[in-house]
Write a protein that holds these residues in place. Structure first.
Motif, PDB file in Angstrom:
ATOM      1  N   LYS A  66      12.225  75.543   9.597  1.00  0.00           N
ATOM      2  CA  LYS A  66      11.370  75.353   8.422  1.00  0.00           C
ATOM      3  C   LYS A  66      11.242  73.874   8.048  1.00  0.00           C
ATOM      4  O   LYS A  66      10.388  73.497   7.254  1.00  0.00           O
ATOM      5  CB  LYS A  66      11.954  76.093   7.219  1.00  0.00           C
ATOM      6  N   LEU A  67      12.131  73.063   8.609  1.00  0.00           N
ATOM      7  CA  LEU A  67      12.144  71.641   8.242  1.00  0.00           C
ATOM      8  C   LEU A  67      11.380  70.780   9.230  1.00  0.00           C
ATOM      9  O   LEU A  67      11.199  69.588   9.008  1.00  0.00           O
ATOM     10  CB  LEU A  67      13.594  71.134   8.182  1.00  0.00           C
ATOM     11  N   LYS A  68      10.932  71.411  10.340  1.00  0.00           N
ATOM     12  CA  LYS A  68      10.438  70.587  11.435  1.00  0.00           C
ATOM     13  C   LYS A  68       9.233  69.725  11.060  1.00  0.00           C
ATOM     14  O   LYS A  68       9.154  68.566  11.444  1.00  0.00           O
ATOM     15  CB  LYS A  68      10.154  71.448  12.661  1.00  0.00           C
ATOM     16  N   ASP A  69       8.298  70.287  10.253  1.00  0.00           N
ATOM     17  CA  ASP A  69       7.131  69.497   9.838  1.00  0.00           C
ATOM     18  C   ASP A  69       7.543  68.301   8.992  1.00  0.00           C
ATOM     19  O   ASP A  69       7.114  67.173   9.238  1.00  0.00           O
ATOM     20  CB  ASP A  69       6.143  70.369   9.043  1.00  0.00           C
ATOM     21  N   LEU A  70       8.397  68.602   8.021  1.00  0.00           N
ATOM     22  CA  LEU A  70       8.890  67.554   7.138  1.00  0.00           C
ATOM     23  C   LEU A  70       9.626  66.482   7.943  1.00  0.00           C
ATOM     24  O   LEU A  70       9.495  65.283   7.703  1.00  0.00           O
ATOM     25  CB  LEU A  70       9.842  68.178   6.111  1.00  0.00           C
ATOM     26  N   ARG A  72       9.167  65.614  11.039  1.00  0.00           N
ATOM     27  CA  ARG A  72       8.238  64.775  11.790  1.00  0.00           C
ATOM     28  C   ARG A  72       7.598  63.738  10.862  1.00  0.00           C
ATOM     29  O   ARG A  72       7.534  62.554  11.165  1.00  0.00           O
ATOM     30  CB  ARG A  72       7.153  65.661  12.427  1.00  0.00           C
ATOM     31  N   GLN A  73       7.199  64.210   9.705  1.00  0.00           N
ATOM     32  CA  GLN A  73       6.533  63.362   8.719  1.00  0.00           C
ATOM     33  C   GLN A  73       7.432  62.218   8.247  1.00  0.00           C
ATOM     34  O   GLN A  73       6.982  61.095   8.081  1.00  0.00           O
ATOM     35  CB  GLN A  73       6.212  64.252   7.523  1.00  0.00           C
ATOM     36  N   HIS A  74       8.714  62.530   8.019  1.00  0.00           N
ATOM     37  CA  HIS A  74       9.604  61.526   7.420  1.00  0.00           C
ATOM     38  C   HIS A  74      10.629  60.969   8.404  1.00  0.00           C
ATOM     39  O   HIS A  74      11.555  60.290   8.005  1.00  0.00           O
ATOM     40  CB  HIS A  74      10.335  62.132   6.213  1.00  0.00           C
ATOM     41  N   HIS A  75      10.435  61.286   9.691  1.00  0.00           N
ATOM     42  CA  HIS A  75      11.357  60.802  10.726  1.00  0.00           C
ATOM     43  C   HIS A  75      12.803  61.157  10.423  1.00  0.00           C
ATOM     44  O   HIS A  75      13.695  60.315  10.498  1.00  0.00           O
ATOM     45  CB  HIS A  75      11.215  59.277  10.908  1.00  0.00           C
ATOM     46  N   ILE A  76      13.007  62.424  10.052  1.00  0.00           N
ATOM     47  CA  ILE A  76      14.380  62.879   9.799  1.00  0.00           C
ATOM     48  C   ILE A  76      15.102  63.021  11.142  1.00  0.00           C
ATOM     49  O   ILE A  76      14.552  63.563  12.105  1.00  0.00           O
ATOM     50  CB  ILE A  76      14.395  64.245   9.066  1.00  0.00           C
ATOM     51  N   ILE A  77      16.320  62.522  11.205  1.00  0.00           N
ATOM     52  CA  ILE A  77      17.100  62.611  12.435  1.00  0.00           C
ATOM     53  C   ILE A  77      18.097  63.745  12.289  1.00  0.00           C
ATOM     54  O   ILE A  77      18.855  63.783  11.310  1.00  0.00           O
ATOM     55  CB  ILE A  77      17.832  61.283  12.697  1.00  0.00           C
ATOM     56  N   ALA A  78      18.103  64.685  13.247  1.00  0.00           N
ATOM     57  CA  ALA A  78      18.975  65.854  13.129  1.00  0.00           C
ATOM     58  C   ALA A  78      20.106  65.782  14.151  1.00  0.00           C
ATOM     59  O   ALA A  78      19.914  65.330  15.281  1.00  0.00           O
ATOM     60  CB  ALA A  78      18.169  67.126  13.357  1.00  0.00           C
ATOM     61  N   PHE A  79      21.280  66.237  13.748  1.00  0.00           N
ATOM     62  CA  PHE A  79      22.428  66.337  14.651  1.00  0.00           C
ATOM     63  C   PHE A  79      22.967  67.760  14.648  1.00  0.00           C
ATOM     64  O   PHE A  79      22.989  68.417  13.612  1.00  0.00           O
ATOM     65  CB  PHE A  79      23.557  65.395  14.196  1.00  0.00           C
ATOM     66  N   SER A  80      23.427  68.217  15.820  1.00  0.00           N
ATOM     67  CA  SER A  80      24.221  69.438  15.862  1.00  0.00           C
ATOM     68  C   SER A  80      25.575  69.087  15.267  1.00  0.00           C
ATOM     69  O   SER A  80      26.016  67.949  15.382  1.00  0.00           O
ATOM     70  CB  SER A  80      24.436  69.895  17.306  1.00  0.00           C
ATOM     71  N   SER A  81      26.237  70.054  14.642  1.00  0.00           N
ATOM     72  CA  SER A  81      27.524  69.681  14.050  1.00  0.00           C
ATOM     73  C   SER A  81      28.548  69.416  15.148  1.00  0.00           C
ATOM     74  O   SER A  81      28.627  70.132  16.142  1.00  0.00           O
ATOM     75  CB  SER A  81      28.016  70.731  13.060  1.00  0.00           C
ATOM     76  N   ASN A  82      29.310  68.353  14.952  1.00  0.00           N
ATOM     77  CA  ASN A  82      30.281  67.891  15.941  1.00  0.00           C
ATOM     78  C   ASN A  82      31.666  67.959  15.284  1.00  0.00           C
ATOM     79  O   ASN A  82      32.208  66.958  14.832  1.00  0.00           O
ATOM     80  CB  ASN A  82      29.923  66.459  16.347  1.00  0.00           C
TER      81      ASN A  82
END
Ligand code: MG
Length: 435
Positions: A66-70, A72-82
């Motif tokens: 659900k966050l993917k559009d947002l 892309r728009q705001h260049h959010i960087i996602a991480f898998s939990s480590n």
């Protein structure tokens, strides 16, 4: 005796700001001041995010898709939990804090209470000590923390909340040092839900009685709180008034049950693949059991299909397997788990999740040397498991495993965006170049 000789109880609560995101940033400075989210297992939902993401209105627990559009728009960087990285960084912070007080209660992965009774005299002021703690943790781990001081644990927790929310405190808040008029104003501006142990539901109940701020809760007679809400709330009332009721819990109680379960990265159909997953989960659970120096008498294994896939037939089952002798031997525990798995496995289903539970846990010290040679008990088993743990600790998880698993682990978690294990794996140690 003069009053000044009586040392009051004194607590500090140290909490790492934005812990998961801060761990990622510690080794990747490019992430500083940029929007970052950390995702749950199988990259499902956001479990942590940076300030930059919060101001976009994103709530914790939002599914990633659900966050993917947002994003892309705001260049959010996602991480898998480590979690390998986070728990190692947590250990480092706790080790540093033990250098400030011999009385330590590790409250969660990123929070720690310090008992400072008497020790505060070694420092100019608590605030001075707090700034020193901040500086040292920042310098030794790159992690930002806030420190709150209070004469009860509840007040220390509240002070930490204030230190975090109000920039003018510069990350350290000592409630006792705030002039009383200012303190009253401060406490009447904080919602009652910010108090430790007052969740959303409780704060709604309190609101219904007109208690909506921390000050209002503190000024409510504890006896009234007891009749309306019970003894736990009464204690909170006393703690807010500066009467210490909650002691530091320095000894961590060994767990009475150990659960290890995961959702698979993709659906799993066959018994061999399920067996690999269950054996791997059991290896991790057994390692946890040995780390707290315990043995267990009973294990349980469970499997389930995805209840949300309506096109699939649903099935879930579990089996409890009593052990012939209490043990922490991975070989015996896996054998029992696979026996249980074989009994409950049904062909033709798409499995989404499996797990194991260890229960009827005892201290390993209570284990008696068996009269007959029993599989998974006694000295030889303990020595073998000790070597197994040492090798895996030194050379990385799964260097040595009991159940042979294929290279292609279709069941393993989907973690497409995981960062390196900077601090626990030699191959992932960052390299610095100097000229
Ligand atoms: Mg935190």
């Amino acid at each position: 005796m003069s009053n000044s000789l009586i040392s009051q109880p004194m607590f500090a609560l140290v909490d790492v700001n934005n812990f998961y995101v801060s761990c990622e940033r510690a080794f990747n400075p490019n992430l500083i001041n940029r929007p970052v989210v950390v995702l749950s297992n199988n990259d499902g939902c956001s479990v942590a995010h940076s300030h930059e993401v919060r101001v976009l209105g994103v709530k914790i627990g939002t599914p990633w898709f659900k966050l993917k559009d947002l994003a892309r728009q705001h260049h959010i960087i996602a991480f898998s939990s480590n979690y390998t990285l986070y728990s190692d960084m947590s250990d480092r912070v706790m080790t540093i804090l033990r250098g400030f007080s011999p009385h330590v209660e590790v409250y969660s992965i990123d929070e720690c209470f310090l008992g400072l009774q008497g020790l505060d005299k070694l420092w100019l002021t608590p605030t001075n000590m707090g700034q020193f703690i901040r500086q040292r943790i920042r310098q030794w781990t790159s992690l930002p923390v806030c420190v709150g001081f209070g004469i009860t644990k509840t007040l220390a927790k509240l002070a930490n909340h204030i230190a975090k929310k109000q920039p003018e405190f510069n990350g350290v808040c000592d409630l006792a040092s705030i002039p009383s008029a200012q303190l009253e104003a401060l406490l009447s501006a904080i919602e009652v839900g910010a108090v430790w142990g007052v969740g959303r539901q409780l704060s709604q109940h309190l609101n219904a009685f007109g208690i909506s701020t921390v000050k209002a809760l503190r000024d409510t007679p504890p006896s009234w709180l007891r009749t309306k809400f019970g003894v736990v709330m009464e204690r909170l009332g006393y703690e807010l008034r500066g009467v210490s009721c909650l002691a530091l819990e320095e000894v961590s109680v060994p767990r009475k049950q150990i659960i290890f379960s995961r959702s698979f990265g993709q659906l799993v159909y066959s018994l061999p693949e399920l067996s690999e997953a269950v054996a791997s989960y059991m290896s991790s659970a057994a390692e946890k059991l040995r780390r707290q120096n315990s043995i267990c008498n009973v294990i349980q294994v469970f499997i389930q299909t995805n209840p949300f896939r309506e096109q699939d037939k649903r099935y879930s089952n579990s089996m409890t397997v009593p052990l012939p002798n209490a043990s922490s031997d991975t070989r015996l525990l896996i054998r029992a788990a696979l026996f249980g798995l074989k009994c409950i496995y049904r062909q033709g289903y798409a499995y989404k999740k499996a797990g194991v539970i260890l229960s009827c846990i005892d201290s390993a010290a209570k284990q008696q040397e068996p009269l007959f040679e029993l599989y998974g008990a006694g000295d030889r088993s303990a020595k073998l498991m000790c070597v197994l743990d040492q090798i895996n600790q030194r050379y990385g998880r799964d260097t040595l495993s009991v159940f042979s698993t294929s290279k292609r682990k279709s069941w393993s978690m989907h973690r497409g965006k995981v960062s390196p294990c900077y601090t626990t794996n030699w191959n992932d140690v960052p390299i610095a170049y100097a000229h």
